[in-house]
Design a protein around this motif. Structure first.
Motif, short mmCIF file in Angstrom:
data_model
loop_
_atom_site.label_atom_id
_atom_site.label_comp_id
_atom_site.label_asym_id
_atom_site.label_seq_id
_atom_site.Cartn_x
_atom_site.Cartn_y
_atom_site.Cartn_z
N THR A 57 0.84 -1.21 0.00
CA THR A 57 0.00 0.00 0.00
C THR A 57 0.87 1.25 0.00
O THR A 57 0.62 2.20 -0.74
N ASP A 76 -7.67 8.29 -8.63
CA ASP A 76 -8.43 7.03 -8.65
C ASP A 76 -7.59 5.88 -8.13
O ASP A 76 -8.06 5.03 -7.36
N ARG A 97 -7.21 6.18 -4.34
CA ARG A 97 -8.46 5.85 -3.67
C ARG A 97 -8.67 4.34 -3.62
O ARG A 97 -9.03 3.78 -2.59
N SER A 98 -8.40 3.70 -4.74
CA SER A 98 -8.59 2.25 -4.79
C SER A 98 -7.61 1.54 -3.86
O SER A 98 -7.97 0.57 -3.18
N ALA A 150 -6.22 2.81 -1.14
CA ALA A 150 -6.60 3.09 0.24
C ALA A 150 -7.80 2.23 0.64
O ALA A 150 -7.85 1.69 1.76
N ASP A 151 -8.77 2.10 -0.27
CA ASP A 151 -9.95 1.29 0.05
C ASP A 151 -9.56 -0.17 0.28
O ASP A 151 -10.05 -0.80 1.22
N THR A 152 -8.72 -0.69 -0.60
CA THR A 152 -8.32 -2.09 -0.46
C THR A 152 -7.66 -2.32 0.88
O THR A 152 -7.92 -3.33 1.55
N GLY A 198 -8.01 -0.37 3.57
CA GLY A 198 -8.94 -0.05 4.65
C GLY A 198 -9.90 -1.17 4.97
O GLY A 198 -10.31 -1.33 6.12
N THR A 199 -10.25 -1.99 3.97
CA THR A 199 -11.20 -3.06 4.23
C THR A 199 -10.55 -4.28 4.85
O THR A 199 -11.23 -5.23 5.22
N SER A 203 -3.49 4.51 8.01
CA SER A 203 -4.80 5.01 7.57
C SER A 203 -4.87 6.51 7.37
O SER A 203 -5.35 6.99 6.34
N CYS A 224 -3.18 7.45 4.27
CA CYS A 224 -3.99 7.12 3.10
C CYS A 224 -5.00 8.23 2.84
O CYS A 224 -5.13 8.72 1.71
N ASP A 225 -5.72 8.61 3.91
CA ASP A 225 -6.77 9.62 3.72
C ASP A 225 -6.20 10.93 3.24
O ASP A 225 -6.74 11.57 2.32
#
Lengths: 409, 128, 167
Positions: free
Chosen positions: C56, C93, C96-97, C99-101, C103-104, C120, C123-124
């Motif tokens: 990440t 994009d 964001r992708s 960070a989402d990956t 974050g989940t 985190s 990332c934000d």
């Protein structure tokens, strides 16, 4: 003098036509992640391409038939079918990647989302294949593709430490933060980009379309022996730009816009115009070539009428195959799958199928029944056999490495 | 048996099958997909014709896939289309390209001709 | 059409003839298994969470680095806006992708919680800064572009520090 003009034109076309979306992406990604440590793959790939392209040219001038036309005759229906299926599916994947690349280039130029360009692109490629005369088509995108020389200019302007680059190039090991498996995976990808099957498929049938005779062999050879290496230099320029600007910045290329960053940073707006023109020419030319290659492969297996130089109504099945291929490619890209990802997969699968596409050329070029005394010299055969071994190794390693490294992470 | 007058021996596997068939005018007909033999009483079977037919190619692509190929293509064949049969007497030479002394038999691949007339020919620029 | 039966068609249709290819079927199954193994989420261990964090960080550094380069390009007025905006959008994009990956993902241990607490926010910030950059580029607002650039550089050094501590 007229000979010189023809030669120069052919040479320039060969250089400009060498690069496609696969080369653009592969060289840029590799440069940004691995510096120049994989630079050695490009000459290895170019030499292989030279050997087999020259063989194809010789087959065309000696027999008046395309190399892959002769595959079914020489190797039988079954092997011919395996070769056709592998070549066709990979060419289709490559075609999709190129069309995605054209759409991305247009997005960079206009700001309009690439998916909206895709149907336009599909139609444009078709209309050129339908109407534009063969030689004119080839020269146009070949010469426009020379715009990618801008990467060489940008690299020179960045004033890199050539000694350091060279040391990196001959170190033959990955940079400290990358593992060996990923390094080899990208070596294979880069190799697949240099030796893409559709190039030889197109070249051998293109020679028949242009009605090459034995007088054209010398010109074809010059184009192969000078044009392809110069094209390889362009590849290295792209890699160098990424290595010098993007790697220290921590940027790992994943979009087409990033590929152009070194040129834009160094040469500004003029560089941007030229590089986008280059992207468009390279991807459009490659889309035309792979579309035709798809048609050639199928039509020649079944012995149908084929050829862009024929009026379409005289070669209906050939044009039908092209239309279906273009439509499939367009629909595939419209599913929204990332064109860069499609490009990378097309390279790996090309690499995996390389022996199947290149072995028939070697077999046909050694057949005295077709070529008489123009068959391969012993040197050519030794070199080609070495390459075939290499191709087999690459082919066997490609898919497992892809799975192991999860496509390069 | 019609072949070489001086009694040359050749094998169909290499010399005949899968060869490109070209008519007198240099037009492509197709590849030799199969070969027809006639067996008369008291004589050895003799090769009498070349068959150009994509469906019968299936018989030579061995195994399940070959049978599947044959079945599908047979079903897809329009009723007025029959496998093209080229009598051996029309053949001038077999290798490297099978050249005929006649023009292409008429009515070959009616589907392709139909497509040329109604589909490809209808699109602007199709006939030039 | 009467056709003599070729030898390969002879053996009884009911049974498998020896030529029946079970080897290709097995090979296909093996490849499918490999693919499935590659696609499923790995068992959540602290080690694999750490690896995911490293990946990440690397990917985010790439997106942020692109943003920084774009800021410099904009400062020198070296690009047309469609190019700059498209490249900035792509970077945003991607970030964001990524960070989402991350974050989940479920942190498996308490040590992983600490890692998450550090990564985190980075990332934000990265995603927001890239979004700010995109908006500023579209408005051709040089002050906002520079501000986004400052944030991006700060995030970049934060990510680099984290990268060093992880490796």
């Amino acid at each position: 003098m007229r000979w010189l003009a023809a030669f120069t034109l052919g040479l320039l076309t060969a250089i400009g036509g060498f690069l496609d979306i696969g080369d653009l992406v592969a060289n840029s990604v590799v440069g940004s992640r691995f510096g120049m440590t994989l630079a050695w793959v490009v000459p290895v790939g170019v030499v292989g391409l030279m050997v087999f392209t020259e063989m194809s040219a010789r087959v065309v001038t000696a027999t008046g038939r395309g190399t892959f036309d002769l595959v079914r005759e020489r190797l039988g229906a079954r092997v011919g079918l395996a070769n056709l299926l592998a070549s066709y599916l990979i060419t289709l994947l490559t075609l999709s990647a190129q069309m995605g690349g054209i759409a991305l280039a247009l997005e960079l130029a206009s700001g309009i989302h690439y998916l909206l360009w895709v149907p336009v692109v599909g139609f444009l490629v078709w209309i050129v294949l339908w109407r534009l005369p063969f030689a004119y088509m080839e020269k146009t995108y070949g010469l426009l593709g020379l715009a990618l020389v801008v990467f060489g200019v940008a690299l020179w302007r960045m004033g890199p430490d050539l000694g350091a680059l060279f040391t990196e190039a001959v170190s033959f090991s990955p940079p400290p933060n990358e593992g060996a498996a990923v390094w080899w995976y990208y070596a294979i990808t880069l190799f697949g980009a240099a030796m893409t099957p559709y190039t030889v498929l197109f070249f051998s049938s293109g020679g028949v379309e242009e009605k090459w005779t034995s007088e054209d062999l010398a010109t074809a050879r010059l184009n192969v022996f000078f044009g392809l290496p110069l094209g390889g230099l362009l590849s290295l320029a792209i890699m160098g730009c990424a290595a010098v600007l993007l790697m220290p910045a921590g940027v790992q290329v994943s979009d087409l816009g990033q590929v152009a960053l070194p040129v834009v940073s160094t040469l500004g707006r003029l560089g941007l115009i030229v590089v986008i023109l280059g992207f468009f020419a390279a991807t459009f030319g490659a889309a035309l070539e792979s579309g035709l290659a798809a048609g050639y492969g199928v039509a020649q297996y079944f012995g149908w009428h084929w050829g862009k130089t024929l009026p379409p109504a005289s070669a209906p099945y050939f044009h039908l195959v092209i239309m279906v291929s273009l439509l499939s490619g367009t629909l595939f890209v419209l599913t929204g799958v990332d064109p860069i990802t499609v490009t990378e997969y097309s390279l790996v699968f090309s690499a995996a199928a390389l022996p199947l596409t290149y072995l028939p050329i070697l077999v046909v070029a050694n057949d005295r029944g077709y070529l008489g005394d123009q068959v391969n010299s012993r040197f050519t055969n030794i070199l080609a056999s070495v390459y075939l071994v290499l191709l087999c190794v690459v082919s066997v390693a490609a898919i497992p490495l892809m799975l192991y490294t999860k496509a390069g992470q | 048996m019609s072949d070489e007058a001086d009694g040359t021996i050749f094998r169909i596997g290499f010399t005949v099958l899968d060869r490109q068939v070209v008519d007198r005018g240099g037009e492509n007909l197709g590849k030799v997909d199969d070969v027809e033999f006639t067996w008369r009483e008291g004589e050895a079977p003799a090769m009498t014709a070349l068959i150009i037919d994509a469906a019968s190619l299936g018989g030579r692509i061995a195994g399940r896939f070959g049978r599947f190929w044959e079945t599908v293509l047979e079903r897809m064949r329009p009723p007025e289309e029959a496998p093209t049969r080229i009598p051996l007497t029309d053949v001038e030479e077999f290798a490297p390209t099978t050249v005929l002394s006649t023009d292409a038999p008429p009515g070959m691949r009616p589907l392709e001709a139909w497509m040329a007339r109604h589909l490809i020919g209808r699109i602007p620029g199709g006939r030039r | 059409m009467l056709q003599p039966r070729s030898p390969s068609q002879e053996p009884g249709r009911t049974g498998r003839s020896p030529a029946q290819p079970t080897a290709p079927v097995l090979a296909l199954v093996a490849v499918l298994l490999l693919l499935v193994a590659g696609c499923t989420a790995p068992t959540p261990t602290a080690g694999s969470y750490r690896d995911a964090a490293e990946q990440t960080v690397t990917d985010l550094l790439s997106a942020v680095g692109t943003g920084v380069l774009l800021v410099e390009i904009h400062r020198g007025d070296r690009a047309f806006s469609p190019y700059a905006e498209t490249t900035a959008e792509d970077a945003e994009d991607a970030a964001r992708s990524i960070a989402d990956t991350f974050g989940t993902r479920q942190p498996p241990t308490a040590g992983s919680d600490a890692l998450r607490a550090e990564l985190s926010p980075l990332c934000d910030t990265a995603v927001n800064a890239l979004a700010d950059l995109r908006i500023a580029l579209k408005r051709d607002d040089s002050a906002a572009v520079e501000a986004a650039g400052r944030t991006l550089r700060a995030v970049s050094s934060g990510l680099s520090d984290l990268e060093e501590s992880l490796s």
